[in-house]
Design a protein around this motif. Structure first.
Motif, short mmCIF file in Angstrom:
data_model
loop_
_atom_site.label_atom_id
_atom_site.label_comp_id
_atom_site.label_asym_id
_atom_site.label_seq_id
_atom_site.Cartn_x
_atom_site.Cartn_y
_atom_site.Cartn_z
N ALA A 192 5.89 8.00 0.96
CA ALA A 192 4.68 7.67 1.72
C ALA A 192 4.89 6.43 2.57
N THR A 240 -10.09 5.61 5.11
CA THR A 240 -8.68 5.94 4.92
C THR A 240 -8.43 7.38 5.33
N ILE A 267 0.76 4.28 -2.97
CA ILE A 267 0.64 5.73 -2.75
C ILE A 267 1.79 6.46 -3.45
N ILE A 301 -5.95 8.90 -3.52
CA ILE A 301 -5.61 7.81 -2.60
C ILE A 301 -6.87 7.14 -2.05
N ARG A 341 -7.11 2.47 7.30
CA ARG A 341 -5.80 2.68 6.68
C ARG A 341 -5.35 4.11 6.91
N CYS A 353 -2.49 6.91 6.12
CA CYS A 353 -1.44 7.21 5.15
C CYS A 353 -0.69 8.48 5.55
N VAL A 369 -5.55 10.51 5.30
CA VAL A 369 -4.30 10.95 4.66
C VAL A 369 -3.76 12.14 5.46
N GLN A 393 2.20 3.67 4.71
CA GLN A 393 0.81 3.33 5.03
C GLN A 393 0.73 2.33 6.16
N HIS A 410 0.82 -1.21 0.00
CA HIS A 410 0.00 0.00 0.00
C HIS A 410 0.86 1.26 0.00
N SER A 411 2.00 1.21 0.68
CA SER A 411 2.91 2.37 0.66
C SER A 411 3.40 2.61 -0.76
#
Lengths: 270, 270
Positions: free
Chosen positions: A111, A172, A102, A160, A141, A143, A174, A113, A98-99
């Motif tokens: 990034a 999520t 992003i 994202i 999640r 981020c 951010v 995550q 997931h990182s």
């Protein structure tokens, strides 16, 4: 070197490395690998088994914590409490996939995550109520994103949180931070999680039991490699006992993992 | 009936029943027993192994949760994190031995004793600080006592809290209640506990990992019997594979416990 090496530990990627490397190495050596694409395990098993059965070597695949220790705990708990339900939660920890996803977003410099299990969901499972939980109810999640200079932050955030497969099904958040903050506060690769089985016994299913296994790991790769080393020891022993072909953690007698002899294990651990 | 019975499950007492019954039954049948006197396991193992090796039967001894699932978790965690420390906590749950000890005190009509892990000790272990904990720091003992009419409550309490081996090394609380309260609020036999290993990895031991296994059981005997049934399945399979003699949970390949076939296990659980 085939007669000088007891076992090879294969730590390549599951997408293209291990599907080639593990069968190839198993033609000459006992091997342990960290293949972790759950959906492709039966196919990988069949390929490795064909070679290792022929070469009379022992190949233990999909070793680590999930697949690995978490799989074992799902097996044990399910065998003991057949009338029950399994729950696996991951985190809090860094998801490297997931990182990466992003980092591929336009305007993102770096990034990290975190996958975070939802406390209310854990509490509900532990209460024995056997809830049905959606993806969104189980994990959030988080981020932490370093934007490139002049990038449109609003646009990055929207891209994202709406990314299919990776983020759209989750709540999520951010948070934009500086590269310095990311390097200072998000350098580690912690991970972990929970395997919980909730099951019933009794004439009227009146008694509930909770079996829970959890990991809290400062370093995901160092823990995974520690599991691989323990199974490397087992692979050599299984081979000496004539247990050849492809195996998984579900097949390995637990005592084979330990450096202690059977008598000492019974006397001190049992 | 020796050819009609796959496996016998022996649930007698560990003091005088199983040391006689398990070797005797293992001369004719595959057996699983719940022998739980930790200190005498090597001796029991040797006695059972002599018979079962001769009869070509499979005898799995000391099955349950401690010894049993807790032993397995001590083994797995120690093999993965050799540089670490084990902690086992029991409870909150009813100790039948301690409840019996209280009932033998003069003036006591009935009693129920709970072993309770100390939250601060659990927290310290989970923090990764690897504390050295005394008996008193790990568990407290809560006693609910029904006194006979006219009994000297102060004397009963003093006799309980100062009882050697059972209570003197613990912080013990005694609460006097009526028989009705005991029957209503303390009828169940819940138990459980925690096996925690805290271990280090890294070039400078800079990363800590916590592996935790816990049970929260509404009924100690029903859960223990559920473990025995799963290992009975394994005993028959091991025997068919030629794995005869005395075994413990440490020797049993995990997949043998499950009613599912190996392919399905790999596909769905791994």
């Amino acid at each position: 070197m085939a007669d000088k090496i007891d076992v090879m530990i294969l730590c390549g990627g599951s997408a293209t490395d291990l599907p080639v490397q593990t069968p190839k190495m198993a033609s000459l050596f006992n091997v342990v690998d960290s293949f972790d694409t759950h959906a492709r395990i039966p196919e990988h098993f069949a390929n490795v088994d064909a070679v290792a059965s022929q070469s009379q070597k022992t190949a233990v695949i999909s070793v680590g914590w999930d697949p690995g220790m978490f799989s074992l705990n799902r097996l044990y708990a399910g065998a003991i409490l057949p009338d029950g339900k399994d729950y696996t939660f991951w985190g809090k920890g860094v998801s490297q996939g997931h990182s990466d996803a992003i980092r591929r977003v336009d305007g993102v410099a770096d990034a990290r995550q975190y996958t975070v299990p939802v406390q209310e969901a854990l509490d509900a499972v532990r209460s024995g109520s056997n809830p049905d939980l959606t993806t969104r109810q189980k994990h959030t999640r988080e981020c932490f994103v370093v934007a490139k200079e002049g990038a449109d932050l609003k646009k990055i955030e929207e891209e994202i949180v709406n990314m299919p497969n990776y983020f759209a099904d989750y709540d999520t958040t951010v948070t934009f931070i500086t590269q310095e903050e990311l390097d200072k506060n998000h350098k580690g690769i912690p991970h972990g999680g929970f395997v919980i089985r909730s099951g019933k016994t009794g004439f009227n299913k009146e008694n509930n039991h909770i079996i829970e296994y959890s990991l809290k790991l400062d370093s995901n790769p160092e823990f995974t490699s520690s599991v691989l080393v323990a199974y490397a020891r087992a692979a050599v022993r299984m081979n000496k006992m004539g247990m050849t072909g492809c195996k998984t953690v579900l097949d390995v007698p637990p005592a084979y993992l330990s450096a202690l002899d059977d008598y000492t294990l019974r006397k001190t651990l049992l």
